[in-house]
Write an enzyme that holds these catalytic residues in place. Structure first.
Site, PDB file in Angstrom:
ATOM      1  N   LYS A 110       1.162  14.679   1.996  1.00 47.12           N
ATOM      2  CA  LYS A 110      -0.506  14.422   0.597  1.00 47.12           C
ATOM      3  C   LYS A 110      -0.463  16.120   0.391  1.00 47.12           C
ATOM      4  O   LYS A 110      -1.263  16.529  -0.144  1.00 47.12           O
ATOM      5  CB  LYS A 110      -1.761  14.190   1.661  1.00 47.12           C
ATOM      6  CG  LYS A 110      -1.882  11.745   1.516  1.00 47.12           C
ATOM      7  CD  LYS A 110      -2.765  12.851   2.862  1.00 47.12           C
ATOM      8  CE  LYS A 110      -3.367  10.595   3.271  1.00 47.12           C
ATOM      9  NZ  LYS A 110      -4.021  10.466   1.483  1.00 47.12           N
TER      10      LYS A 110
ATOM     11  N   HIS B 133       1.023  -1.381  -0.241  1.00 45.86           N
ATOM     12  CA  HIS B 133       0.146  -0.242   0.205  1.00 45.86           C
ATOM     13  C   HIS B 133       0.755   1.276   0.551  1.00 45.86           C
ATOM     14  O   HIS B 133       0.276   2.433   0.042  1.00 45.86           O
ATOM     15  CB  HIS B 133      -0.993   0.053   0.924  1.00 45.86           C
ATOM     16  CG  HIS B 133      -2.065  -0.286   0.597  1.00 45.86           C
ATOM     17  ND1 HIS B 133      -3.812  -0.439   0.323  1.00 45.86           N
ATOM     18  CD2 HIS B 133      -2.716  -2.388   0.810  1.00 45.86           C
ATOM     19  CE1 HIS B 133      -4.580  -1.167   0.119  1.00 45.86           C
ATOM     20  NE2 HIS B 133      -3.813  -2.295   0.791  1.00 45.86           N
TER      21      HIS B 133
ATOM     22  N   THR C 149      -8.444   7.251  -2.671  1.00 44.49           N
ATOM     23  CA  THR C 149      -9.259   7.046  -3.255  1.00 44.49           C
ATOM     24  C   THR C 149     -11.011   7.510  -3.058  1.00 44.49           C
ATOM     25  O   THR C 149     -11.408   7.558  -3.513  1.00 44.49           O
ATOM     26  CB  THR C 149      -9.814   5.415  -2.019  1.00 44.49           C
ATOM     27  OG1 THR C 149      -9.204   5.857  -0.922  1.00 44.49           O
ATOM     28  CG2 THR C 149      -8.889   3.897  -3.084  1.00 44.49           C
TER      29      THR C 149
ATOM     30  N   LYS D 105      -8.761  14.009   3.717  1.00 45.25           N
ATOM     31  CA  LYS D 105      -8.004  12.846   3.758  1.00 45.25           C
ATOM     32  C   LYS D 105      -7.141  13.347   5.281  1.00 45.25           C
ATOM     33  O   LYS D 105      -6.600  14.068   5.559  1.00 45.25           O
ATOM     34  CB  LYS D 105      -6.798  13.007   2.482  1.00 45.25           C
ATOM     35  CG  LYS D 105      -6.296  13.902   1.966  1.00 45.25           C
ATOM     36  CD  LYS D 105      -5.620  14.204   1.253  1.00 45.25           C
ATOM     37  CE  LYS D 105      -6.524  13.901  -0.059  1.00 45.25           C
ATOM     38  NZ  LYS D 105      -5.868  12.974  -1.096  1.00 45.25           N
ATOM     39  N   ARG D 106      -6.401  11.955   5.370  1.00 43.52           N
ATOM     40  CA  ARG D 106      -5.778  12.137   6.246  1.00 43.52           C
ATOM     41  C   ARG D 106      -4.131  13.224   6.275  1.00 43.52           C
ATOM     42  O   ARG D 106      -4.119  13.456   5.654  1.00 43.52           O
ATOM     43  CB  ARG D 106      -3.974  10.309   6.553  1.00 43.52           C
ATOM     44  CG  ARG D 106      -5.823   9.457   6.821  1.00 43.52           C
ATOM     45  CD  ARG D 106      -6.203   9.799   8.963  1.00 43.52           C
ATOM     46  NE  ARG D 106      -4.799  10.126   9.402  1.00 43.52           N
ATOM     47  CZ  ARG D 106      -4.795   8.733  10.364  1.00 43.52           C
ATOM     48  NH1 ARG D 106      -5.763   8.163  11.159  1.00 43.52           N
ATOM     49  NH2 ARG D 106      -3.782   9.245  11.616  1.00 43.52           N
TER      50      ARG D 106
ATOM     51  N   LYS E 284     -14.194   8.479  -5.029  1.00 47.74           N
ATOM     52  CA  LYS E 284     -15.431   8.990  -4.623  1.00 47.74           C
ATOM     53  C   LYS E 284     -16.072  10.675  -5.346  1.00 47.74           C
ATOM     54  O   LYS E 284     -16.685  10.570  -5.477  1.00 47.74           O
ATOM     55  CB  LYS E 284     -15.748   8.992  -3.175  1.00 47.74           C
ATOM     56  CG  LYS E 284     -14.609   7.830  -2.034  1.00 47.74           C
ATOM     57  CD  LYS E 284     -14.648   8.131  -0.744  1.00 47.74           C
ATOM     58  CE  LYS E 284     -13.863   7.250  -0.379  1.00 47.74           C
ATOM     59  NZ  LYS E 284     -13.346   7.681   0.901  1.00 47.74           N
TER      60      LYS E 284
HETATM   61  C1  LIG Z   1     -12.195   7.478   1.308  1.00 44.65           C
HETATM   62  C2  LIG Z   1     -11.626   7.415   2.947  1.00 44.65           C
HETATM   63  C3  LIG Z   1     -10.169   7.952   2.657  1.00 44.65           C
HETATM   64  C4  LIG Z   1      -8.975   8.062   1.951  1.00 44.65           C
HETATM   65  O1  LIG Z   1      -8.933   8.701   0.974  1.00 44.65           O
HETATM   66  P1  LIG Z   1      -7.184   9.418   0.585  1.00 44.65           P
HETATM   67  O2  LIG Z   1      -7.833  10.645  -0.508  1.00 44.65           O
HETATM   68  O3  LIG Z   1      -7.292   8.942  -0.468  1.00 44.65           O
HETATM   69  O4  LIG Z   1      -6.635   9.533   1.507  1.00 44.65           O
HETATM   70  C5  LIG Z   1      -9.665   7.822   4.569  1.00 44.65           C
HETATM   71  N1  LIG Z   1     -10.792   8.567   5.055  1.00 44.65           N
HETATM   72  C6  LIG Z   1     -11.968   8.081   4.481  1.00 44.65           C
HETATM   73  C7  LIG Z   1     -13.162   8.741   5.549  1.00 44.65           C
HETATM   74  C8  LIG Z   1     -12.487   7.826   3.532  1.00 44.65           C
HETATM   75  O5  LIG Z   1     -13.400   8.243   3.714  1.00 44.65           O
END
Ligand SMILES: *Cc1c(COP(=O)(O)O)cnc(C)c1O
Length: 802
Positions: free
Chosen positions: A549, A352, A651, A543-544, A655
């Site tokens: 990032k 990952h 991911t 995101k985190r 979305k």
């Molecule tokens: C989709 C999702 C992530 C992943 O987000 P990235 O932008 O790909 O890091 C992290 N936390 C939650 C709650 C999510 O729904």
């Protein structure tokens, strides 16, 4: 049990199973009654699914994290119960939306990796694949984040406080997991020797099953979560010596194992308790699989490879490799060679991340004490593997050092990724670029040895939760134009493209987005007090929080805009509301400082009347799955701005795309595939590329870059003058230092101008709503390949052979 009895069943559970008379403000008991009513229906399909399957080939998806979010809404969608439930609730004077709020998110994961596991389970059930999820039933999930005076405060997430109506415990299927003890060599009469792991301190693994319904197909799969409990006979010695209370207190040690999720995303933390969690999960899940195999096939393991496969979600459960060897050899008297053949034909590993700080290593000394038998097996695997390496690279002992499962440093350590690769028949990355970089860099030696093991499986997200459920207005609009089957077969969403320039459709598309923005604006105001204007562009990065990032780059752009507004240079500015959210690992100091900076910048800008017409900024606290369900439908612009080569896939980007957001992003992770799918005209690209990064770093002079950039100079001037921390001197000094540091890993200053330019192109495009809407529709239309159904079909055909 059918739709006609639903109301009666609900009333019976409310009044009798739960013994309630009236609905309270929290709707807790009504939620519970509704959950049990739906669970009854799931249980019936669960049984049918089990019985219809018999003993066919199956997969165990082993993951330390499952970021499930809420279950109720998803179950209603997948069982097609929406109208039935809404009807039944009429008698209680409240809507489904109110009742849903009573459910606590199952936050058993950190971020992308854990949410991927959850999306995969939905797709496996929807494709009717016999895949069982194995995870840990953490008593405390991902911490709740509060923002106080601009800083992150962590609160424990006691998500089981009000019970969990979805789980069914099976204490009769509890499994013993061994820890500590020592290894005895036993000689048989025949002179043969075998090894026995003795004097262990055992812990019970009790399964709690959660139903995973497929999308309107009658299938219900299982997520089996393990809870640790003390065995009954703990410490009889002490018990008999009279230390009854001390002995009972030891129960705690066993029960600690599944107490709390480690809140580190893409960084290891090296705590012994974490290794215990990893072994506990791996051992219980493998023993569980083997128990059901033996029930069907007896002690003959000839069919085991044909009937089983295990997918390891990152290296966290890679200790499953030596554990499967141990069970087969020690418990079933299978020879090394046969056990190794079984192991290396059933284990598959998903990598990952390329970040070095995330590569797990455990001290040999820790293994020797906690898992002595496992360490022996790892040594034996390594000895045999290093012979292969010596043959492949004759006379090159540096290769043996580089590839060894043991890092022989000052303190010898086990390299878990090497263990996973050597023990698996498949190693996959999670986006095309990521897999390419794995093969060319981090795992290049292994790739040379076993090129056939390596493959790519680009991540995906489930269109049920991430479009159908969370964006009902857009889902209805889509269903009014194309075949309704798009929810089950998301490749059909491409039929939308032909309506991209249909003005009436565009208008409806914009109205749907605006309605979603009203809902999000309300949520943001309640959470932060900041009033978003739905006529402005919604620019979102959730995101985190991590340096790679680059939330920092985002906030520098915000400061740049603010500087122009202050100077009255507003002619080309498109008004926007900037939303940022995400949790920082509690020990990650720089990430926490970035949160503080975002909040201070937001406070300054939101208080400045000159800015009000052009710019609003908010940091939304406690970003989680349920928050994302409100956020992604309302987003105009999705920020995917990681330093190229660092984000394995992402991911969140998918979305947002599904929900019609346009992306501003670097060529990193799945952004590359998103841009390929939607076309370069419908994507805002900026920044250095992965293959350029090492050259850039070689002679990186951020101070020069800043001096040569009028905008970045102005931004740094505001930041360095203390404009955002007038009463908190120096608190942003270390952030400023990293931007100016020639060793800045993340090249923030390098990408700034290119990012700022791309944002001006965003501004210009947004002014033309006809063009923007067309691009938005084309993004949704091109998102078909980012359905996790598509990804799981590839796992099914190319790795699992189901
Ligand atoms: C989709 C999702 C992530 C992943 O987000 P990235 O932008 O790909 O890091 C992290 N936390 C939650 C709650 C999510 O729904």
């Amino acid at each position: 049990m059918n739709e006609h009895t639903f109301s009666e069943d609900l009333a019976r559970h409310f009044h009798f199973s739960l013994g309630r008379d009236t609905v309270q403000d929290s709707h807790l008991y009504l939620y519970n009654a509704l959950a049990i009513t739906i669970r009854d229906r799931l249980v019936a399909q669960w049984r049918e699914t089990r019985e219809s399957r018999g003993h066919q080939r199956r997969v165990g998806y082993i993951s330390l994290e499952f970021l499930m979010g809420r279950t109720l809404n998803n179950a209603i969608l997948n069982l097609d119960l929406d109208d039935t439930v809404r009807d039944a609730l009429k008698g209680y004077c409240c809507g489904l939306e109110d009742v849903e709020q009573a459910e606590h998110d199952a936050g058993l994961g950190n971020g992308g990796l854990g949410r991927l596991a959850a999306c995969f389970l939905d797709s496996c059930a929807s494709l009717a694949l016999p895949v069982i999820g194995y995870g840990i039933r953490y008593e405390y999930g991902m911490f709740n984040q509060q923002i106080k005076n601009g800083a992150q405060i962590e609160h424990p997430d006691n998500w089981l406080r009000n019970g969990n109506p979805w789980e069914i415990a099976a204490p009769e299927k509890a499994i013993r997991v061994k820890f500590f003890g020592h290894v005895d060599v036993i000689k048989k009469r025949s002179g043969q020797q075998y090894r026995q792991w003795n004097n262990t301190q055992d812990v019970l693994a009790v399964p709690y099953d959660m139903p995973i319904p497929g999308y309107q197909n009658g299938i219900v799969n299982t997520l089996r979560l393990w809870k640790s409990e003390a065995t009954d006979e703990f410490d009889l010695g002490e018990f008999n010596a009279g230390s009854y209370t001390e002995s009972v207190a030891k129960k705690n040690l066993a029960e600690q194992i599944t107490m709390v999720l480690y809140p580190n995303d893409t960084s290891e933390n090296g705590k012994e308790l974490r290794l215990r969690q990893q072994y506990f999960l791996s051992s219980a899940s493998l023993q569980d699989t083997i128990n059901s195999y033996v029930e069907n096939c007896g002690n003959n393991f000839d069919e085991f490879i044909a009937l089983n496969s295990f997918q390891l979600n990152d290296t966290h459960p890679s200790i499953a490799v030596p554990e499967l060897m141990r069970i087969l050899m020690d418990d079933y008297a299978i020879s090394w060679d046969d056990a190794w053949n079984i192991t290396t034909k059933t284990m598959a590993y998903t990598n990952h991340t390329l970040l070095p700080e995330a590569l797990e290593k455990w001290p040999v000394s820790l293994f020797a004490n906690l898992l002595p038998r496992i360490l022996e097996i790892i040594y034996e695997i390594n000895a045999r593997f290093l012979l292969q390496v010596a043959v492949a690279w004759p006379g090159d002992s540096s290769k043996q050092q580089a590839l060894s499962l043991i890092d022989e440093g000052h303190e010898p350590q086990v390299r878990m990724a090497h263990l996973a690769i050597v023990g698996s028949y498949s190693v996959n990355g999670v986006a095309a670029l990521h897999t390419k970089l794995l093969k060319a860099g981090l795992f290049n030696d292994f790739y040379q040895l076993w090129p056939e093991k390596f493959n790519n499986k680009t991540n995906g997200v489930t269109p049920r939760r991430w479009l159908s459920h969370c964006n009902t207005s857009l889902a209805e609009l889509i269903s009014s134009k194309i075949d309704k089957n798009w929810v089950a077969d998301f490749s059909h969403v491409d039929q939308l493209a032909k309506f991209a320039e249909d003005h009436a459709f565009q208008k409806q598309w914009r109205e749907s987005k605006k309605a979603n923005k009203v809902v999000l604006a309300d949520f943001v105001e309640k959470a932060t007090g900041v009033k978003f204007d739905v006529d402005m562009m919604f620019d979102v990065q959730v995101k985190r929080i991590h340096e790679y990032k680059r939330q920092l780059l985002n906030i520098l752009h915000v400061i740049g805009l603010y500087d122009r507004i202050r100077k009255g240079d507003t002619a080309d500015i498109t008004p926007r509301c900037v939303l940022i959210g995400g949790k920082a690992a509690p020990g990650y100091v720089m990430a926490k400082e970035i949160i503080k900076l975002i909040n201070n910048v937001a406070d300054t800008i939101n208080l400045d009347p000159k800015a009000a017409k052009f710019l609003k900024v908010a940091f939304v606290p406690n970003y989680n799955v349920s928050a994302m369900e409100l956020i992604c439908p309302a987003t105009d612009l999705s920020e995917q701005i990681s330093t190229a080569g660092k984000e394995a896939s992402g991911t969140g980007n998918m979305k947002f795309m599904m929900n019609g957001a346009l992306t501003i992003g670097t060529l990193d992770g799945a952004n590359i595939e998103i841009r390929d799918a939607v076309g370069e005209d419908n994507f805002f690209l900026f920044g250095a590329q992965a293959h350029e990064i090492s050259d850039i770093r070689e002679n990186y002079q951020p101070n020069e870059i800043i001096a040569n950039s009028e905008t970045l100079s102005a931004v740094m001037h505001l930041l360095e003058s203390g404009h955002f921390n007038l009463f908190e001197p120096k608190i942003f000094d270390s952030i400023i230092k990293t931007i100016r540091d020639p060793d800045d890993m993340w090249l923030t200053a390098y990408d700034f101008d290119s990012y700022f330019q791309a944002q001006r192109s965003v501004d210009k495009t947004y002014q033309d709503q006809t063009l923007w809407t067309k691009m938005s529709i084309l993004n949704t239309a091109a998102s078909g390949v980012f359905s996790s159904d598509h990804t799981i079909r590839q796992y099914r055909d190319e790795i699992w052979k189901l």
